[in-house]
Design a protein around this motif. Structure first.
Motif, PDB file in Angstrom:
ATOM      1  N   ASP A  35     -30.893 -13.989   5.655  1.00 35.88           N
ATOM      2  CA  ASP A  35     -29.929 -14.933   6.239  1.00 35.88           C
ATOM      3  C   ASP A  35     -29.275 -15.817   5.176  1.00 35.88           C
ATOM      4  OD1 ASP A  35     -31.986 -16.567   5.531  1.00 35.88           O
ATOM      5  OD2 ASP A  35     -32.178 -17.578   7.467  1.00 35.88           O
ATOM      6  N   GLY A  36     -29.150 -15.280   3.967  1.00 37.64           N
ATOM      7  CA  GLY A  36     -28.510 -16.054   2.896  1.00 37.64           C
ATOM      8  C   GLY A  36     -26.997 -16.047   3.015  1.00 37.64           C
ATOM      9  N   GLY A  37     -26.397 -17.225   3.014  1.00 39.75           N
ATOM     10  CA  GLY A  37     -24.949 -17.337   3.174  1.00 39.75           C
ATOM     11  C   GLY A  37     -24.194 -17.209   1.856  1.00 39.75           C
ATOM     12  N   ASP A  38     -22.868 -17.048   1.967  1.00 37.15           N
ATOM     13  CA  ASP A  38     -21.993 -16.923   0.795  1.00 37.15           C
ATOM     14  C   ASP A  38     -21.674 -18.299   0.216  1.00 37.15           C
ATOM     15  OD1 ASP A  38     -22.013 -14.308   1.524  1.00 37.15           O
ATOM     16  OD2 ASP A  38     -19.934 -14.266   2.262  1.00 37.15           O
ATOM     17  N   GLY A  39     -21.310 -18.293  -1.054  1.00 35.68           N
ATOM     18  CA  GLY A  39     -20.816 -19.517  -1.671  1.00 35.68           C
ATOM     19  C   GLY A  39     -19.377 -19.798  -1.272  1.00 35.68           C
ATOM     20  N   GLY A  40     -18.972 -21.050  -1.323  1.00 35.56           N
ATOM     21  CA  GLY A  40     -17.601 -21.420  -0.960  1.00 35.56           C
ATOM     22  C   GLY A  40     -16.606 -21.113  -2.070  1.00 35.56           C
ATOM     23  N   ARG A  41     -15.348 -20.907  -1.682  1.00 34.19           N
ATOM     24  CA  ARG A  41     -14.278 -20.660  -2.646  1.00 34.19           C
ATOM     25  C   ARG A  41     -14.014 -21.909  -3.476  1.00 34.19           C
ATOM     26  NH1 ARG A  41      -9.333 -22.501  -2.522  1.00 34.19           N
ATOM     27  NH2 ARG A  41      -9.536 -23.190  -0.346  1.00 34.19           N
ATOM     28  N   GLY A  42     -13.700 -21.718  -4.751  1.00 33.19           N
ATOM     29  CA  GLY A  42     -13.313 -22.838  -5.586  1.00 33.19           C
ATOM     30  C   GLY A  42     -11.928 -23.351  -5.226  1.00 33.19           C
ATOM     31  N   GLY A  43     -11.668 -24.602  -5.481  1.00 32.51           N
ATOM     32  CA  GLY A  43     -10.373 -25.183  -5.144  1.00 32.51           C
ATOM     33  C   GLY A  43      -9.246 -24.648  -6.020  1.00 32.51           C
ATOM     34  N   SER A  76     -30.235 -19.648   6.667  1.00 31.08           N
ATOM     35  CA  SER A  76     -29.836 -19.780   8.080  1.00 31.08           C
ATOM     36  C   SER A  76     -28.370 -19.433   8.284  1.00 31.08           C
ATOM     37  CB  SER A  76     -30.124 -21.194   8.609  1.00 31.08           C
ATOM     38  OG  SER A  76     -31.491 -21.512   8.483  1.00 31.08           O
ATOM     39  N   ASP A  77     -27.884 -18.462   7.518  1.00 33.95           N
ATOM     40  CA  ASP A  77     -26.495 -17.980   7.634  1.00 33.95           C
ATOM     41  C   ASP A  77     -25.472 -19.078   7.371  1.00 33.95           C
ATOM     42  OD1 ASP A  77     -27.636 -15.610   8.341  1.00 33.95           O
ATOM     43  OD2 ASP A  77     -27.275 -15.822  10.491  1.00 33.95           O
ATOM     44  N   GLN A  78     -25.788 -20.041   6.525  1.00 36.66           N
ATOM     45  CA  GLN A  78     -24.853 -21.136   6.242  1.00 36.66           C
ATOM     46  C   GLN A  78     -24.042 -20.834   4.980  1.00 36.66           C
ATOM     47  OE1 GLN A  78     -26.503 -25.115   6.444  1.00 36.66           O
ATOM     48  NE2 GLN A  78     -28.244 -24.362   7.657  1.00 36.66           N
ATOM     49  N   TYR A  79     -22.744 -20.802   5.164  1.00 36.80           N
ATOM     50  CA  TYR A  79     -21.846 -20.569   4.036  1.00 36.80           C
ATOM     51  C   TYR A  79     -21.526 -21.910   3.362  1.00 36.80           C
ATOM     52  CZ  TYR A  79     -20.890 -15.745   5.516  1.00 36.80           C
ATOM     53  OH  TYR A  79     -21.005 -14.418   5.826  1.00 36.80           O
ATOM     54  N   GLY A  80     -21.283 -21.862   2.061  1.00 37.91           N
ATOM     55  CA  GLY A  80     -20.910 -23.080   1.345  1.00 37.91           C
ATOM     56  C   GLY A  80     -19.475 -23.488   1.644  1.00 37.91           C
ATOM     57  N   ALA A  81     -19.211 -24.780   1.573  1.00 33.12           N
ATOM     58  CA  ALA A  81     -17.854 -25.281   1.822  1.00 33.12           C
ATOM     59  C   ALA A  81     -16.946 -24.955   0.640  1.00 33.12           C
ATOM     60  CB  ALA A  81     -17.891 -26.789   2.057  1.00 33.12           C
ATOM     61  N   ALA A  82     -15.658 -24.719   0.939  1.00 33.52           N
ATOM     62  CA  ALA A  82     -14.670 -24.456  -0.114  1.00 33.52           C
ATOM     63  C   ALA A  82     -14.389 -25.731  -0.896  1.00 33.52           C
ATOM     64  CB  ALA A  82     -13.393 -23.911   0.498  1.00 33.52           C
ATOM     65  N   GLY A  83     -14.059 -25.560  -2.172  1.00 36.48           N
ATOM     66  CA  GLY A  83     -13.707 -26.711  -2.996  1.00 36.48           C
ATOM     67  C   GLY A  83     -12.369 -27.309  -2.587  1.00 36.48           C
ATOM     68  N   THR A  84     -12.208 -28.590  -2.823  1.00 38.20           N
ATOM     69  CA  THR A  84     -10.962 -29.287  -2.471  1.00 38.20           C
ATOM     70  C   THR A  84      -9.836 -28.876  -3.420  1.00 38.20           C
ATOM     71  OG1 THR A  84     -12.272 -31.159  -1.700  1.00 38.20           O
ATOM     72  CG2 THR A  84      -9.923 -31.541  -2.070  1.00 38.20           C
ATOM     73  N   ASP A  85      -8.672 -28.563  -2.854  1.00 39.42           N
ATOM     74  CA  ASP A  85      -7.507 -28.210  -3.668  1.00 39.42           C
ATOM     75  C   ASP A  85      -6.895 -29.456  -4.299  1.00 39.42           C
ATOM     76  OD1 ASP A  85      -7.778 -25.538  -2.914  1.00 39.42           O
ATOM     77  OD2 ASP A  85      -6.490 -25.801  -1.158  1.00 39.42           O
ATOM     78  N   ILE A  86      -6.163 -29.234  -5.387  1.00 37.47           N
ATOM     79  CA  ILE A  86      -5.400 -30.300  -6.036  1.00 37.47           C
ATOM     80  C   ILE A  86      -3.917 -29.966  -5.894  1.00 37.47           C
ATOM     81  CG2 ILE A  86      -4.763 -31.294  -8.263  1.00 37.47           C
ATOM     82  CD1 ILE A  86      -7.583 -31.218  -9.110  1.00 37.47           C
ATOM     83  N   ILE A  87      -3.107 -30.934  -5.508  1.00 36.68           N
ATOM     84  CA  ILE A  87      -1.663 -30.753  -5.371  1.00 36.68           C
ATOM     85  C   ILE A  87      -0.961 -31.645  -6.383  1.00 36.68           C
ATOM     86  CG2 ILE A  87       0.327 -31.009  -3.855  1.00 36.68           C
ATOM     87  CD1 ILE A  87      -1.460 -30.407  -1.505  1.00 36.68           C
ATOM     88  N   LEU A  88      -0.177 -31.027  -7.267  1.00 39.20           N
ATOM     89  CA  LEU A  88       0.585 -31.750  -8.280  1.00 39.20           C
ATOM     90  C   LEU A  88       2.053 -31.770  -7.852  1.00 39.20           C
ATOM     91  CD1 LEU A  88      -0.955 -30.137 -11.507  1.00 39.20           C
ATOM     92  CD2 LEU A  88      -1.753 -32.132 -10.231  1.00 39.20           C
ATOM     93  N   ARG A  89       2.585 -32.953  -7.622  1.00 39.26           N
ATOM     94  CA  ARG A  89       3.982 -33.079  -7.198  1.00 39.26           C
ATOM     95  C   ARG A  89       4.862 -33.238  -8.438  1.00 39.26           C
ATOM     96  NH1 ARG A  89       4.539 -33.236  -1.969  1.00 39.26           N
ATOM     97  NH2 ARG A  89       2.692 -33.651  -0.683  1.00 39.26           N
ATOM     98  N   MET A  90       5.865 -32.372  -8.520  1.00 38.99           N
ATOM     99  CA  MET A  90       6.732 -32.337  -9.701  1.00 38.99           C
ATOM    100  C   MET A  90       8.190 -32.441  -9.268  1.00 38.99           C
ATOM    101  SD  MET A  90       4.884 -29.346 -11.938  1.00 38.99           S
ATOM    102  CE  MET A  90       3.124 -29.464 -12.338  1.00 38.99           C
ATOM    103  N   PRO A  91       9.072 -32.905 -10.146  1.00 48.08           N
ATOM    104  CA  PRO A  91      10.490 -33.016  -9.784  1.00 48.08           C
ATOM    105  C   PRO A  91      11.110 -31.641  -9.536  1.00 48.08           C
ATOM    106  CG  PRO A  91       9.987 -34.266 -11.782  1.00 48.08           C
ATOM    107  CD  PRO A  91       8.797 -33.421 -11.491  1.00 48.08           C
ATOM    108  N   VAL A  92      12.079 -31.610  -8.647  1.00 47.61           N
ATOM    109  CA  VAL A  92      12.854 -30.392  -8.461  1.00 47.61           C
ATOM    110  C   VAL A  92      13.617 -30.107  -9.760  1.00 47.61           C
ATOM    111  CG1 VAL A  92      14.701 -29.310  -7.136  1.00 47.61           C
ATOM    112  CG2 VAL A  92      13.070 -30.821  -5.997  1.00 47.61           C
ATOM    113  N   GLY A  93      13.523 -28.879 -10.234  1.00 44.52           N
ATOM    114  CA  GLY A  93      14.133 -28.517 -11.513  1.00 44.52           C
ATOM    115  C   GLY A  93      13.130 -28.338 -12.632  1.00 44.52           C
ATOM    116  N   THR A  94      11.837 -28.439 -12.315  1.00 48.64           N
ATOM    117  CA  THR A  94      10.796 -28.270 -13.330  1.00 48.64           C
ATOM    118  C   THR A  94      10.538 -26.790 -13.570  1.00 48.64           C
ATOM    119  OG1 THR A  94       9.743 -30.347 -12.669  1.00 48.64           O
ATOM    120  CG2 THR A  94       8.412 -28.798 -13.943  1.00 48.64           C
ATOM    121  N   THR A  95      10.505 -26.386 -14.826  1.00 45.10           N
ATOM    122  CA  THR A  95      10.098 -25.037 -15.189  1.00 45.10           C
ATOM    123  C   THR A  95       8.697 -25.112 -15.778  1.00 45.10           C
ATOM    124  OG1 THR A  95      11.159 -25.246 -17.359  1.00 45.10           O
ATOM    125  CG2 THR A  95      12.438 -24.227 -15.609  1.00 45.10           C
TER     126      THR A  95
END
Length: 377
Positions: A35-43, A76-95
């Motif tokens: 009953d070993g659960g999977d690890g969570g996805r990284g953010g 007990s079939d418990q899966y790990g929680a996924a990591g928190t994502d990070i959002i970077l806000r950039m100006p329109v026109g960024t390469t």
């Protein structure tokens, strides 16, 4: 706020959590299965184009952006929680480019565009996935994967329809303040503009365009002289270049026509040295400060005669507003035509273009044409 249009950052996706090897242990169930659960996805590390952000200054100092790791699996079939994502806000026109290879990865050219800069690692598998009819008690589990890691170079190229260029003190800032809502710094000494200024030129309730005022160029700008070379990249996104030429001179021994020709040649040479694409971009001439010239029309005609120039040449005075209305109106008409042609080309490429019905144009023309005088219609 300080204007920053270049930054180098490092992004790291979160590591995936490890899977676990566990077995069910309950009273009266002596041989519980795995009953070993999977690890969570990284953010993940995301970049989002935001029109409310105007500069890359946030990334000048915060250079490392690491997403959270995923949690390990549990019994007990418990899966790990996924990591928190990070959002970077950039100006329109960024390469966004790979800092090591120089490869262009993403171009954030419209509001709301979202891309993944560094993906998080997948979580490991628990022993729950390894059970079978011949392997009733698997004891293996896999570790989570490492997240992607990148070193990125960010460059901001402002999105404008028209780019102003010219030598320092040619009157670019005065012009943009006259025709738009921009309020740049204006003074009687060179290099008053230290960063690009954007202004919206509204020609009617339904028509407008964006104009960009860049620091003045000097000879050798393509090799790093002066300030303008730092911002030449911003001109690459514009549809039209408006070259402001100062035709006034306080020195009686200097021919204003020769002085104007020299200014035009300097800027033309620097554009071609910086980029062939920039040198071939449509460029109109605006002869500025005509209010300080004795015979402006003869000067304009002499320049037209001596220049091998196929693009329009206008005479204006940014200070008094002379000639600016005609120039702005013609720019709007030219941009509208370019947008129409671009839309038509896109529709043809997609196979959705429909040829306009000439009968509609005839009816339209008849409606717009007033009846002859003396008729009852």
């Amino acid at each position: 706020m300080k204007f920053v249009d270049e930054a180098t950052i490092e992004v790291i996706g979160g590591r995936g959590g490890n899977g676990v090897a566990s077995f069910r242990r309950e009273k009266f169930i002596p041989k519980g299965g795995p009953d070993g659960g999977d690890g969570g996805r990284g953010g993940n590390v995301y970049a989002i184009a935001d029109r409310n952000v105007n500069t890359l200054i946030d990334y000048r100092f915060a250079r490392l952006h690491r997403a959270r790791n995923g949690e390990n699996g549990r019994g007990s079939d418990q899966y790990g929680a996924a990591g928190t994502d990070i959002i970077l806000r950039m100006p329109v026109g960024t390469t966004i480019m790979d800092a090591e290879t120089g490869e262009l990865l993403f171009d954030l050219d419209h509001h709301g565009q979202e891309v993944i800069l560094a993906a998080g690692g997948q979580g490991g598998l628990g022993n729950l996935h390894f059970k079978s009819s011949i392997n009733r008690a698997p004891r293996q589990a896999t570790a989570g994967e490492m997240g992607h890691q990148r070193k990125l170079r960010l460059e901001l190229k402002v999105l404008a329809d028209v780019g102003l260029l010219g030598l320092p003190n040619a009157g670019k800032s005065t012009f943009i303040s006259k025709v738009s809502n921009a309020r740049p710094r204006i003074a009687d000494y060179p290099f008053t503009t230290l960063h690009p200024n954007l202004g919206v030129v509204r020609t009617s309730a339904a028509h407008s365009f964006v104009i960009a005022d860049l620091p003045g160029l000097i000879e050798g700008a393509s090799e790093g002289a002066g300030l303008g070379h730092l911002f030449l990249r911003h001109l690459s996104r514009t549809r039209l270049l408006l070259h402001i030429v100062d035709v006034s001179t306080l020195d009686q021994d200097v021919d204003p026509v020769e002085a104007a020709l020299e200014q035009i040649q300097v800027i033309t040479a620097e554009l071609n040295l910086y980029s062939e694409e920039l040198g071939d971009k449509p460029r109109w001439l605006a002869l500025n400060k005509l209010d300080m010239v004795d015979d402006p029309e003869s000067l304009r005609q002499e320049l037209i005669k001596r220049l091998d120039w196929k693009a329009p040449i206008y005479g204006i005075s940014a200070l008094t507003g002379q000639g600016t209305e005609d120039l702005v109106r013609d720019i709007q008409n030219w941009l509208d035509e370019q947008r129409r042609l671009q839309q038509e080309a896109d529709e043809k490429a997609a196979g959705t273009f429909v040829e306009p019905d000439p009968r509609f144009d005839e009816k339209r023309q008849n409606i717009d044409t007033p009846p002859p005088a003396g008729t009852n219609d």
